[in-house]
Design an enzyme around this catalytic site. Structure first.
Site, PDB file in Angstrom:
ATOM      1  N   GLU A  39       8.275  -9.219   4.320  1.00 48.68           N
ATOM      2  CA  GLU A  39       8.293  -8.815   2.845  1.00 48.68           C
ATOM      3  C   GLU A  39       7.981  -7.244   2.854  1.00 48.68           C
ATOM      4  OE1 GLU A  39       5.291  -8.263  -0.663  1.00 48.68           O
ATOM      5  OE2 GLU A  39       5.300 -10.294   0.143  1.00 48.68           O
ATOM      6  N   HIS A  40       6.880  -7.011   3.856  1.00 46.83           N
ATOM      7  CA  HIS A  40       6.429  -5.553   3.486  1.00 46.83           C
ATOM      8  C   HIS A  40       7.690  -4.616   4.321  1.00 46.83           C
ATOM      9  CE1 HIS A  40       2.121  -5.404   2.883  1.00 46.83           C
ATOM     10  NE2 HIS A  40       2.352  -6.578   2.259  1.00 46.83           N
ATOM     11  N   HIS A  75       5.207 -12.992   5.168  1.00 46.71           N
ATOM     12  CA  HIS A  75       4.750 -11.894   4.381  1.00 46.71           C
ATOM     13  C   HIS A  75       4.720 -10.251   5.222  1.00 46.71           C
ATOM     14  CE1 HIS A  75       0.864  -9.420   3.645  1.00 46.71           C
ATOM     15  NE2 HIS A  75       1.312  -9.592   2.385  1.00 46.71           N
TER      16      HIS A  75
END
Length: 415
Positions: free
Chosen positions: A62-63, A59
Site C-alpha cells: 500500500e505504501h 500494508h
C-alpha cells in the site's frame, strides 16, 4: 416505549454498474447536485491473504503504490495530488486494501487517471529499501501502545491456524526479510482485475468514467485470486501477558460471532452499542461512569466468512476483577433489553450512517466495501431499513445462533 426519531435521508443518486472484459467491476452512484466526487479502488486482498513468509506485505505494498510508476515518480504523484487538492489516502486491513481520492468534479478525470496509474507501481528497489525503514518504525511505534499490543496478540491467538488472525503490520522479522521480488510476486497474485472494484460517487460523468476505466485498465491481464473463508471456533480460556512500567491493566474477551455475510450482524452490532451505551444497564454507566474502570467497550468484528464479538476494558490493576465481573454480567443478560434504550441506540446508528453517506466520500466507501464483501450494494434507504428492523426478538434470535459464551480472555498486566 419511546419511538425511534424520523431521520430524513439525502436523496439517493443514480446507481450504475459495468464490468470490463478482464473482470474489473465498475460501480458508480451519480449525484449531479453534489459539490464533490470521490473515486477509489477496492482490492480484495489483505493480511489474511499473505503467506507466513510475507507477513505485512499488503500494508507495505500500500505504501509503495505512492512511490512511483512507469509514468510518474513518487514526487510526481505527490505534486499531482497537491495540484488537484485531492483528499487522497489508502488503508489496509485483514480483508482488503483501499486507495481513494475526493476531489471537486472538474478534477475527477485526473484523479481517476492517477489512481489507475498508481495501481500498476514500479516497485523501485531504492524506494522499497527506504520505505522498509518507515514500516519497521511504524511497527515499533504501534507495539509501544499497550492496547494495540494486546489486540495484536489476542487476534493472533484467537484465530490461531486461521488466516483471519494475520497481523496487518507483520513483524520486524518478516518485514526485514521481505524482498522487492517477494512483493512483486504478491502483487501479481492478488492485484488482478477480477479481484478489484473501481467505485465512484458524487458529481461525475458515468460514461466518461467507464470509458476512461476501459482505456486505463482494460489491458490489465485477468487471473484467478482465491480466498478460503472457513468458520473458526477456538476453545475458551485465559491468556495473560505482562509488560514492565504499565500503569493500567487491559482486558479483552472474544467469542465467535457473525461474519460480513451473516444477516445477524445488524442485530449483534446494535447489541454491541447497547452494551456500551450510557443507559443504566450498559457497561459505560455501570463500569466507567462509576469510576471502576477508565473505559469499557463492546464490538462486533466482522470478517469474510467468520467474525468475533469482543468486550474490553482498561483500568487500574486493583480494580480489574470488579470491572471484569461487571462486564461479564452486562454481557450475560442481553435479553433484558429496555425498548427505549434499543430505540435510542438505533436512532444514533442511523444518524451516523446518514451523516456518513450524505457525502460522496462516505457513499463511495460504502459502495465499494459492500460489493467487495457481499457482491451487492445497498441503497441508503435499504441500510436504514435493516437497522430499523432490529428488535429485542431479532437480537435474541441472533444470540441463539451466535451466543455470548465460551469467552477466550486476554489480559495485559504490569510486571
Amino acid at each position: 416505549m419511546e419511538k425511534m426519531a424520523d431521520i430524513t435521508t439525502p436523496s439517493s443518486g443514480q446507481f450504475r454498474t459495468h464490468t470490463l472484459a478482464n473482470g474489473l467491476v465498475i460501480l458508480g452512484e451519480v449525484s449531479p447536485r453534489a459539490e464533490t466526487a470521490a473515486v477509489g479502488f477496492f482490492v480484495k486482498t489483505g493480511s489474511r491473504d499473505e503467506y507466513p513468509r510475507e507477513a505485512g506485505v499488503s500494508h507495505f505494498l500500500e505504501h509503495m503504490m505512492f512511490k512511483g510508476t512507469p509514468r510518474r515518480t513518487s514526487l510526481d504523484i505527490t505534486y499531482e495530488l497537491g495540484n488537484i487538492a485531492a483528499r487522497a489516502n489508502a488503508f489496509t486491513s485483514e480483508e482488503c486494501t483501499v486507495y481513494y481520492g475526493g476531489i471537486v468534479p472538474s478534477f475527477f478525470k485526473r484523479m481517476q487517471d492517477l489512481l489507475c496509474d498508481m495501481l500498476r507501481p514500479s516497485l523501485d528497489s531504492e524506494e522499497f529499501a527506504m520505505e522498509k525503514k518507515v514500516i519497521l518504525e511504524e511497527i515499533a511505534l504501534y507495539l509501544d501502545r499497550p492496547s494495540f499490543f494486546l489486540h495484536e496478540r489476542a487476534q493472533e491467538d484467537f484465530y490461531r491456524g486461521h488466516t483471519a488472525g494475520n497481523s496487518v503490520l507483520g513483524t520486524r522479522e518478516s518485514i526485514s526479510a521481505l524482498s522487492r521480488d517477494d512483493m512483486h510476486r504478491y502483487f501479481e497474485r492478488r492485484y488482478v482485475p477480477n479481484n478489484m472494484v473501481l467505485a465512484a460517487a458524487g458529481n461525475f460523468d458515468w460514461q466518461a468514467f467507464v470509458d476512461d476505466a476501459e482505456r486505463l485498465c482494460g489491458g490489465w491481464a485477468p487471473a484467478e485470486a482465491r480466498r478460503e473463508t472457513p468458520r473458526h471456533s477456538p476453545p475458551a480460556g485465559l491468556v495473560t501477558l505482562s509488560r514492565p512500567n504499565l500503569k493500567q491493566a487491559y482486558l479483552i474477551f472474544m467469542c465467535p460471532s457473525a461474519s460480513l455475510q451473516d444477516n445477524e450482524r445488524f442485530s449483534l452490532a446494535i447489541l454491541a452499542s447497547l452494551l456500551t451505551s450510557g443507559s443504566l444497564r450498559g457497561a459505560y454507566w455501570r463500569i466507567v461512569h462509576t469510576g471502576i474502570a477508565e473505559s469499557a467497550w463492546a464490538d462486533l468484528t466482522e470478517r469474510d466468512g467468520c467474525g468475533s464479538f469482543e468486550l474490553g476494558l482498561c483500568g487500574e490493576p486493583e480494580s480489574l476483577e470488579e470491572a471484569r465481573e461487571l462486564l461479564l454480567e452486562v454481557a450475560a443478560n442481553p435479553g433484558q433489553i429496555d425498548e427505549s434504550d434499543l430505540e435510542r441506540t438505533k436512532t444514533r446508528a442511523i444518524a451516523r450512517m446518514v451523516l456518513h453517506d450524505e457525502l460522496p466520500m462516505g457513499r463511495m466507501m460504502d459502495i465499494g466495501l459492500s460489493y467487495l464483501a457481499r457482491g451487492k450494494v445497498r441503497t441508503l434507504d435499504e441500510a436504514i431499513a435493516e437497522i430499523s428492523s432490529v428488535t429485542v426478538r431479532s437480537i435474541q434470535e441472533a444470540l441463539e445462533r451466535f451466543p455470548l459464551r465460551n469467552w477466550r480472555e486476554y489480559r495485559l498486566m504490569p510486571e
